[in-house]
Scaffold this active site. Structure first.
Site, PDB file in Angstrom:
ATOM      1  N   HIS A 218       0.980 -13.352   2.405  1.00  0.00           N
ATOM      2  CA  HIS A 218       1.542 -12.420   1.415  1.00  0.00           C
ATOM      3  C   HIS A 218       2.662 -13.055   0.598  1.00  0.00           C
ATOM      4  O   HIS A 218       3.203 -12.421  -0.310  1.00  0.00           O
ATOM      5  CB  HIS A 218       2.001 -11.136   2.104  1.00  0.00           C
ATOM      6  CG  HIS A 218       0.860 -10.248   2.479  1.00  0.00           C
ATOM      7  ND1 HIS A 218       0.001 -10.543   3.512  1.00  0.00           N
ATOM      8  CD2 HIS A 218       0.401  -9.100   1.923  1.00  0.00           C
ATOM      9  CE1 HIS A 218      -0.925  -9.602   3.595  1.00  0.00           C
ATOM     10  NE2 HIS A 218      -0.706  -8.717   2.646  1.00  0.00           N
ATOM     11  N   SER A 239      -1.715  -5.682  -0.880  1.00  0.00           N
ATOM     12  CA  SER A 239      -1.410  -6.157   0.473  1.00  0.00           C
ATOM     13  C   SER A 239      -2.381  -5.552   1.476  1.00  0.00           C
ATOM     14  O   SER A 239      -2.964  -4.489   1.249  1.00  0.00           O
ATOM     15  CB  SER A 239       0.022  -5.789   0.865  1.00  0.00           C
ATOM     16  OG  SER A 239       0.091  -4.480   1.403  1.00  0.00           O
ATOM     17  N   ASP A 240      -2.561  -6.225   2.600  1.00  0.00           N
ATOM     18  CA  ASP A 240      -3.307  -5.635   3.701  1.00  0.00           C
ATOM     19  C   ASP A 240      -2.403  -4.617   4.400  1.00  0.00           C
ATOM     20  O   ASP A 240      -1.176  -4.650   4.272  1.00  0.00           O
ATOM     21  CB  ASP A 240      -3.779  -6.713   4.673  1.00  0.00           C
ATOM     22  CG  ASP A 240      -5.073  -6.319   5.388  1.00  0.00           C
ATOM     23  OD1 ASP A 240      -5.365  -5.111   5.462  1.00  0.00           O
ATOM     24  OD2 ASP A 240      -5.777  -7.213   5.885  1.00  0.00           O
ATOM     25  N   ALA A 241      -3.033  -3.711   5.133  1.00  0.00           N
ATOM     26  CA  ALA A 241      -2.298  -2.588   5.715  1.00  0.00           C
ATOM     27  C   ALA A 241      -1.239  -3.063   6.701  1.00  0.00           C
ATOM     28  O   ALA A 241      -1.542  -3.757   7.673  1.00  0.00           O
ATOM     29  CB  ALA A 241      -3.265  -1.634   6.394  1.00  0.00           C
ATOM     30  N   ALA A 243       0.973  -5.266   6.422  1.00  0.00           N
ATOM     31  CA  ALA A 243       1.386  -6.662   6.325  1.00  0.00           C
ATOM     32  C   ALA A 243       2.781  -6.842   5.739  1.00  0.00           C
ATOM     33  O   ALA A 243       3.516  -7.748   6.165  1.00  0.00           O
ATOM     34  CB  ALA A 243       0.358  -7.455   5.531  1.00  0.00           C
TER      35      ALA A 243
END
Length: 970
Positions: A218, A239-241, A243
């Protein structure tokens, strides 16, 4: 000014001007609020709420009934980009149709997953397409084009590629770092993303949970240096959950969430997926970062512009012009047929040897009495990224439909057990809201089935929903109940009651027979047996995998207790072993179809890698029992990933693999087994013969550790691209013509057998005299086509010259070196029928100009015992010994010191020793590094040396130091 006259509402204006106008109208607080996944509405401007993210990996997921296509790895097995494009189109149409009824359905779809299937033990292998970057990118381009739609201005859905970058492990996935050297980065990991982005049908990417070269994805500088350099289009990075919080909470990369959020925003993250629907924390962090001067308003505005650009592309602000606004296609006959077609094309025939009569076992003969056996014989498994089934077809369903119910017998092969408590009582399912079903019925003829039968249109019996608390919990009495025990491998098991329900644990921690299938993010239907402590009588404790608690029996029912002291001691009485039922069914049949594999929610899935390639022991017992009773036995593996089954491959006449095939899985499989469709799927990844063939899960250096078909030096069980059919094909007249930009390759294919069939023509290339380690062969092109018996077709492929190149770390560039190259065409990476040699010109490999350019530590040719780490938190790489108590070594081949180098300077942080030598034996210098401070506190140390001409430089690293650069002077 009315809303109709506002410039952002004017479709005649350029999108960039419209976006700028809308951003200018938003207040600073409104702009910040838009950076959370769930952006709120702005009523004063007529803006609706907007959510980034709708899972659509192989159909619209998580939003209720939708067409369920085969798993993504099944798409990979089709080797058919046109088919995958049509699936993307169908999925995007359903997303639009579902949104028309439910505005929670999003149009910013998070799909496809283009992480390469480097390691077959990766728990999320079901989500990817292939271990090959070329095949993966071809399918990713196809799927995203289907998702995007064909309109030049408006997008049907806006796809986001997952997961940037080099993400191939669930073990420690949010804290582990992938060490990716430049050759692997450029030749392997970036390639899968680049073609899809350059094709223009991608709205953005999602960074992965892991770190790359010591830096969280990230914060990846490659978002700026590579991703956004590939296109002039604005790209949205979601973003991924969770992260963003990981940057502080688990990775501890920053001390405060304000610092972490600011760094992610500056690196290029535009939408923060964190804390579910609650945006409070993210908004507060962004405001705090702004107040502290960690970010500026321009950083926020850039991210808002990228998000709004996607919303304009989706037609949100031009409802009268959006060509997809009235889309209502949902569960159409076309979609149903397409789901079956994909499942048929994904079937891979691994082996089809002769039975005792000398003829191939497959296809099955008309009129055969068939025994369908195995744990997946009557299953239609979903995975975490599936929608709810509208239609359902199991292998048993398909074969009974195709051959007649009176010709097909079924034996599931579960172990039937009773569980006795320490007091002598037996575990029991209370009377009540039960359904009548006889799983494992061995009769020839129709099986008595309940609410899950074929033809059910998706309304599964609500009594079978896990988590219910209105059903009575299990008890213990003198009579007890008989349970079906299924061991899925790794000690994980499920228990099913006589009525077909799985034992499950609800929030009140009571154990009930209440689940139709194992499932959910935390699977509540999985258990483990734990042996009692030494010195006690025989017996087992029953551990609930979801909570880690122990099953306990009390007067008011069975529950899960937190403490081991409360655990019940169970004795397991086996009423019947699964192989006994399988043997009976097999002995009465003409042919046996053993259906084995995995449940995608158990033993290898998101958050959990597999530990072995081996088929679970329970299922090994079943195929052996079937084969012992009837040599005419075929093994069908229905799984999300490869297995190592060398003994089955040697003993059984036929093996077939398919990914979990979605709603039409059983019908498709039956048509393939019957010969209505000749199988033509191809393996999208190498099937290794044993765990001993595998590198460490966290070793991402495919070149150095010889991974994937590109570099693997051993003999696989089944090679990349492998797959058989019910006919034969002849390859003739392979030609190659070299011109300035590309190589035109042509080959003639003829169906020389007795059945019409698809064939997948695969074209590979390899350098015959490389100056650096190169792949054994690399897929350059492929095409799937259908030929009638006796028909021929000449295929041509235009292969760019750059496809024969490699990343030259000595000079930091993509290079095609001059010399001979072999082009091969055939049916797999190991079944190559024709070849032709060409000569290419290019840049002659030159020694490293170390006097002029020095050396970046990461640009090594070979290494031992090192890993790549972050030079700073923003950008750059360094190299360190993988273990502070062990030595690491870097090798730089063909370093040119010219007429002589007399000084060396190393840029290092930490403490330890750097030792430089020529050709591994002539010592040049030893530099002791005193502590420099923190890991990012670099200093430059020098020494006098004597080096001239061209030689191999070896650098040994000892201690916890980081080496960034080495420079030389004459």
């Amino acid at each position: 000014m009315t809303a109709e006259r506002q410039p952002f509402r004017d479709p005649a204006l350029p999108v960039g001007r419209r976006v700028d106008d809308l951003v200018d109208r938003l207040t600073p607080d409104e702009r910040i609020a838009m950076l959370h996944q769930f952006a709120p509405a702005v009523p004063r401007l007529g803006l609706a709420a907007f959510r980034t993210g709708q899972e659509a990996l192989h159909g619209v997921a998580w939003m209720g009934p939708a067409t369920v296509f085969p798993q993504a790895v099944g798409f990979g097995a089709t080797w058919n980009p046109d088919l995958v494009r049509r699936v993307g189109e169908a999925v995007s149409r359903e997303a639009r149709a579902m949104r028309a009824k439910d505005d929670r359905v999003g149009l910013n779809v998070w799909a496809p997953t283009v992480n390469l299937l480097r390691h077959p033990l990766w728990g999320r292998g079901e989500e990817g397409y292939s271990e090959d970057p070329g095949l993966t990118s071809a399918l990713a381009v196809a799927y995203t084009r289907g998702l995007r739609g064909d309109h030049p201005t408006y997008w049907r859905t806006a796809p986001v590629l997952k997961h940037w970058l080099a993400h191939n492990n669930e073990t420690d996935r949010d804290t582990s770092s992938a060490s990716v050297r430049p050759r692997v980065l450029h030749e392997y990991d970036l390639r899968a993303f680049r073609d899809a982005v350059e094709a223009g049908a991608v709205a953005g990417v999602m960074p992965a949970y892991n770190l790359v070269n010591g830096r969280p994805n990230h914060l990846s500088p490659y978002l700026r240096e590579h991703l956004r350099s590939w296109t002039e289009q604005e790209l949205l990075v979601c973003s991924d959950a969770g992260a963003p919080s990981n940057l502080v909470d688990s990775e501890k990369y920053f001390d405060t969430h304000e610092e972490a959020t600011a760094a992610a925003l500056r690196a290029g993250v535009d939408s923060f997926t964190d804390h579910g629907t609650d945006s409070t924390a993210i908004v507060a962090r962004l405001r705090g970062a702004l107040e502290r001067g960690l970010i500026g308003q321009a950083d926020i505005d850039t991210a808002v512009r990228r998000q709004l650009t996607v919303r304009f592309a989706l037609g949100e602000f031009d409802p009268g012009l959006d060509p997809y606004a009235d889309e209502r296609d949902f569960d159409t006959p076309v979609h149903r047929t397409l789901a079956q077609e994909v499942a048929e094309q994904a079937a891979v025939l691994l082996k089809n040897g002769p039975a005792e009569d000398g003829e191939p076992l497959l296809p099955l003969r008309p009129g055969s009495r068939i025994a369908v056996v195995g744990l997946l014989g009557d299953a239609c498994k979903l995975d975490w990224y599936s929608g709810s089934l509208l239609h359902r077809s199991t292998p048993l369903d398909g074969l009974r439909e195709r051959f007649g119910a009176d010709h097909v017998v079924f034996a599931e092969g579960v172990d039937r057990v009773r569980l006795k408590t320490a007091s002598g009582a037996w575990l029991r399912v209370p009377e009540g809201d039960a359904r009548e079903e006889t799983p494992g019925d061995e009769r020839f003829g129709p099986e008595t089935r309940g609410a899950e039968g074929p033809g059910d249109e998706g309304s599964l019996d609500p009594a079978l929903i896990a988590g219910r608390t209105d059903l009575p919990p299990l008890t213990a009495d003198a009579e007890g109940s008989e349970f079906a025990l299924i061991d899925w491998g790794g000690g994980l098991l499920t228990l099913r009651a006589p009525d077909g329900r799985y034992l499950s644990v609800a929030d009140d921690r009571r154990v009930r027979a209440s689940a139709d299938q194992p499932g959910g993010w935390v699977v509540q239907e999985a258990f483990r047996f734990e042996a009692r402590e030494t010195g006690h009588d025989a017996g087992h404790l029953l551990v609930h995998a979801g909570t880690g608690g122990y099953v306990s029996v009390a007067a008011d029912g069975v529950t899960v207790a937190s403490d081991r002291a409360s655990a019940e001691i169970f004795t397991v009485e086996t009423v019947e072993r699964g192989e006994q039922a399988v043997a009976r069914a097999a002995a009465e049949a003409d042919v046996v179809v053993v259906v084995a594999g995995n449940d995608p929610h158990l033993c290898g899935r998101e958050t959990e890698d597999r530990t072995t390639l081996a088929l679970p022991a329970h299922q090994e017992r079943l195929w052996r029992a079937a084969h012992a009773a009837n040599p005419r036995t075929a093994l069908v593996l229905v799984s999300a990933y490869p297995y190592a089954v060398p003994e089955a491959a040697a003993a059984l006449p036929a093996l077939l693999w398919t990914a979990h095939g979605g709603q039409a899985a059983g019908t498709a499989l039956a048509r393939v087994l019957a010969g209505d469709v000749s199988p033509a799927g191809r393996l999208p990844q190498t099937w290794y013969a044993s765990d001993a063939d595998l590198p460490d899960l966290l070793d991402y250096d495919i070149v150095g550790s010889r991974q994937t078909y590109l570099y693997f030096d051993g003999t696989p069980m089944f090679p990349f691209g492998h797959g058989l059919s019910y006919t034969s094909f002849g390859y003739e007249e392979l030609h190659a013509v070299v011109d300035a930009e590309s190589i035109r390759v042509a080959c003639t294919l003829t169906n020389t057998g007795g059945a019409a069939s698809d064939e997948v023509v695969q074209v590979y290339g390899r350098a015959l005299a490389p100056s650096v380690p190169r792949p054994h062969r690399e897929l350059l092109a492929h095409r799937r086509l259908h030929l009638a018996v006796g028909a021929s077709e000449t295929l041509s492929f235009d292969i760019p010259r750059a496809a024969f190149g490699f990343w030259d770390v000595a000079h930091g560039r993509w290079t095609v070196e001059p010399g001979p190259y072999e082009i091969q065409a055939g049916a797999s990476s190991a079944d190559l029928r024709r070849s032709v040699t060409i000569e290419l010109d290019g840049l002659c490999p030159a020694p490293r100009p170390v006097l002029e350019n020095g050396l970046a530590a990461v640009d090594y040719d070979e290494q031992r015992g090192t890993e790549i780490v972050d030079r700073t938190k923003v950008s750059g790489d360094s190299v360190t010994a993988a273990r502070a108590d062990a030595e690491g070594e870097l090798v730089f081949r063909r370093c040119d010191f010219g007429d002589g180098a007399t000084e060396v300077a190393v840029e290092v942080a930490g403490s330890g020793r750097v030792e430089l030598s020529l050709d591994g034996h002539t010592l040049l210098a030893v530099l002791d590094v005193p502590p420099t401070g923190g890991r990012y506190d670099y200093t430059t140390l020098g020494a006098g040396i004597v080096a001239r001409g061209v030689g191999d430089l070896h650098i040994r690293l000892r201690g916890p130091l980081r080496l960034a650069r080495v420079d030389f002077a004459g």
